[in-house]
Design a protein around this motif. Structure first.
Motif, PDB file in Angstrom:
ATOM      1  N   ASN A 130       5.523 -40.828   4.636  1.00  0.00           N
ATOM      2  CA  ASN A 130       6.166 -41.762   3.724  1.00  0.00           C
ATOM      3  C   ASN A 130       6.791 -42.908   4.501  1.00  0.00           C
ATOM      4  O   ASN A 130       7.591 -42.696   5.411  1.00  0.00           O
ATOM      5  CB  ASN A 130       7.235 -41.030   2.902  1.00  0.00           C
ATOM      6  CG  ASN A 130       7.831 -41.905   1.834  1.00  0.00           C
ATOM      7  OD1 ASN A 130       8.430 -42.932   2.116  1.00  0.00           O
ATOM      8  ND2 ASN A 130       7.661 -41.492   0.595  1.00  0.00           N
ATOM      9  N   THR A 176      -0.174 -30.187   2.722  1.00  0.00           N
ATOM     10  CA  THR A 176      -0.371 -31.564   2.273  1.00  0.00           C
ATOM     11  C   THR A 176       0.889 -32.229   1.741  1.00  0.00           C
ATOM     12  O   THR A 176       1.123 -33.399   2.062  1.00  0.00           O
ATOM     13  CB  THR A 176      -1.517 -31.667   1.244  1.00  0.00           C
ATOM     14  OG1 THR A 176      -1.305 -30.718   0.218  1.00  0.00           O
ATOM     15  CG2 THR A 176      -2.862 -31.447   1.905  1.00  0.00           C
ATOM     16  N   PRO A 177       1.763 -31.549   0.976  1.00  0.00           N
ATOM     17  CA  PRO A 177       2.993 -32.236   0.582  1.00  0.00           C
ATOM     18  C   PRO A 177       3.902 -32.532   1.782  1.00  0.00           C
ATOM     19  O   PRO A 177       4.607 -33.542   1.802  1.00  0.00           O
ATOM     20  CB  PRO A 177       3.680 -31.291  -0.392  1.00  0.00           C
ATOM     21  CG  PRO A 177       2.759 -30.180  -0.657  1.00  0.00           C
ATOM     22  CD  PRO A 177       1.632 -30.257   0.310  1.00  0.00           C
ATOM     23  N   THR A 215      -0.484 -36.062  -2.113  1.00  0.00           N
ATOM     24  CA  THR A 215       0.419 -35.372  -3.032  1.00  0.00           C
ATOM     25  C   THR A 215      -0.351 -34.676  -4.144  1.00  0.00           C
ATOM     26  O   THR A 215       0.054 -33.608  -4.594  1.00  0.00           O
ATOM     27  CB  THR A 215       1.464 -36.334  -3.630  1.00  0.00           C
ATOM     28  OG1 THR A 215       0.793 -37.448  -4.207  1.00  0.00           O
ATOM     29  CG2 THR A 215       2.427 -36.817  -2.577  1.00  0.00           C
ATOM     30  N   ALA A 251       2.471 -35.579   3.384  1.00  0.00           N
ATOM     31  CA  ALA A 251       2.814 -36.749   2.564  1.00  0.00           C
ATOM     32  C   ALA A 251       4.255 -37.187   2.812  1.00  0.00           C
ATOM     33  O   ALA A 251       4.540 -38.377   2.908  1.00  0.00           O
ATOM     34  CB  ALA A 251       2.594 -36.425   1.079  1.00  0.00           C
ATOM     35  N   ARG A 252       5.172 -36.227   2.935  1.00  0.00           N
ATOM     36  CA  ARG A 252       6.576 -36.567   3.212  1.00  0.00           C
ATOM     37  C   ARG A 252       6.725 -37.165   4.603  1.00  0.00           C
ATOM     38  O   ARG A 252       7.484 -38.101   4.798  1.00  0.00           O
ATOM     39  CB  ARG A 252       7.464 -35.330   3.106  1.00  0.00           C
ATOM     40  CG  ARG A 252       7.519 -34.716   1.761  1.00  0.00           C
ATOM     41  CD  ARG A 252       8.704 -34.961   0.976  1.00  0.00           C
ATOM     42  NE  ARG A 252       9.956 -35.004   1.725  1.00  0.00           N
ATOM     43  CZ  ARG A 252      11.053 -35.485   1.201  1.00  0.00           C
ATOM     44  NH1 ARG A 252      11.026 -35.943  -0.023  1.00  0.00           N
ATOM     45  NH2 ARG A 252      12.165 -35.499   1.874  1.00  0.00           N
ATOM     46  N   ALA A 259      -1.482 -41.823  -0.158  1.00  0.00           N
ATOM     47  CA  ALA A 259      -0.359 -40.945  -0.516  1.00  0.00           C
ATOM     48  C   ALA A 259      -0.668 -40.145  -1.777  1.00  0.00           C
ATOM     49  O   ALA A 259      -0.349 -38.946  -1.851  1.00  0.00           O
ATOM     50  CB  ALA A 259       0.915 -41.761  -0.694  1.00  0.00           C
ATOM     51  N   ASP A 260      -1.278 -40.770  -2.772  1.00  0.00           N
ATOM     52  CA  ASP A 260      -1.589 -40.065  -4.017  1.00  0.00           C
ATOM     53  C   ASP A 260      -2.561 -38.912  -3.770  1.00  0.00           C
ATOM     54  O   ASP A 260      -2.427 -37.841  -4.364  1.00  0.00           O
ATOM     55  CB  ASP A 260      -2.171 -41.011  -5.055  1.00  0.00           C
ATOM     56  CG  ASP A 260      -1.143 -41.997  -5.575  1.00  0.00           C
ATOM     57  OD1 ASP A 260       0.067 -41.734  -5.428  1.00  0.00           O
ATOM     58  OD2 ASP A 260      -1.556 -43.045  -6.120  1.00  0.00           O
ATOM     59  N   SER A 272      -2.131 -30.752  -3.458  1.00  0.00           N
ATOM     60  CA  SER A 272      -1.490 -29.458  -3.678  1.00  0.00           C
ATOM     61  C   SER A 272      -1.484 -29.066  -5.155  1.00  0.00           C
ATOM     62  O   SER A 272      -1.470 -27.887  -5.477  1.00  0.00           O
ATOM     63  CB  SER A 272      -0.064 -29.456  -3.131  1.00  0.00           C
ATOM     64  OG  SER A 272       0.694 -30.444  -3.781  1.00  0.00           O
ATOM     65  N   THR A 273      -1.505 -30.028  -6.075  1.00  0.00           N
ATOM     66  CA  THR A 273      -1.508 -29.691  -7.493  1.00  0.00           C
ATOM     67  C   THR A 273      -2.860 -29.151  -7.941  1.00  0.00           C
ATOM     68  O   THR A 273      -2.936 -28.472  -8.951  1.00  0.00           O
ATOM     69  CB  THR A 273      -1.132 -30.916  -8.347  1.00  0.00           C
ATOM     70  OG1 THR A 273      -2.058 -31.969  -8.116  1.00  0.00           O
ATOM     71  CG2 THR A 273       0.279 -31.382  -8.027  1.00  0.00           C
TER      72      THR A 273
END
Length: 127
Positions: free
Chosen positions: A43, A35-36, A102, A39-40, A98-99, A105-106
């Motif tokens: 962008n 997922t990150p 990102t 997201a990259r 996007a949120d 993954s947290t």
């Protein structure tokens, strides 16, 4: 004597090859790592989608100049312009999420109190 392949053509081929490699690696990553990366990629400012949109826009400017000189049909310029606009709109649509990408993954970093609920899109009823 054969003409050597111009550097920009080789560069475009190399970028296409790198995108293939990225696709292969992305398909093998676990969700918390993928997922990150997604997201990259998406962008709109400095990710792959944003840079590709800018590349198509640059091609549109070139096609406009060539169409004005009569070297290219105006339809080529118009098609590239439409593609640029569509890519930009797609980027804006994806930017809204996007949120979520990102933040996904947290969620794996801290233990969750309860497992996440399935979205309505994937809930299936048993009959």
């Amino acid at each position: 004597m054969p003409h050597p392949t111009p550097y920009p053509v080789r560069l475009a081929d190399e970028i296409a090859h790198q995108l293939d490699r990225l696709t292969d690696q992305l398909s093998q990553l676990p969700a918390d790592q993928a997922t990150p990366v997604i997201a990259r990629i998406l962008n709109l400012e400095d990710g792959v989608l944003g840079r590709f949109t800018h590349l198509v826009a640059t091609g549109s400017y070139f096609a406009k100049d060539q169409a004005e000189l009569g070297a290219l049909p105006a339809e080529v310029w118009l098609a590239l312009g439409r593609a640029t606009n569509e890519l930009h709109d797609i980027g804006l649509d994806l930017e809204e999420h996007a949120d979520a990408l990102t933040g996904f993954s947290t969620r794996f970093a801290a233990p969750a109190a309860k497992p996440p609920a399935a979205a309505a899109l994937v809930v299936r009823r048993r009959r």
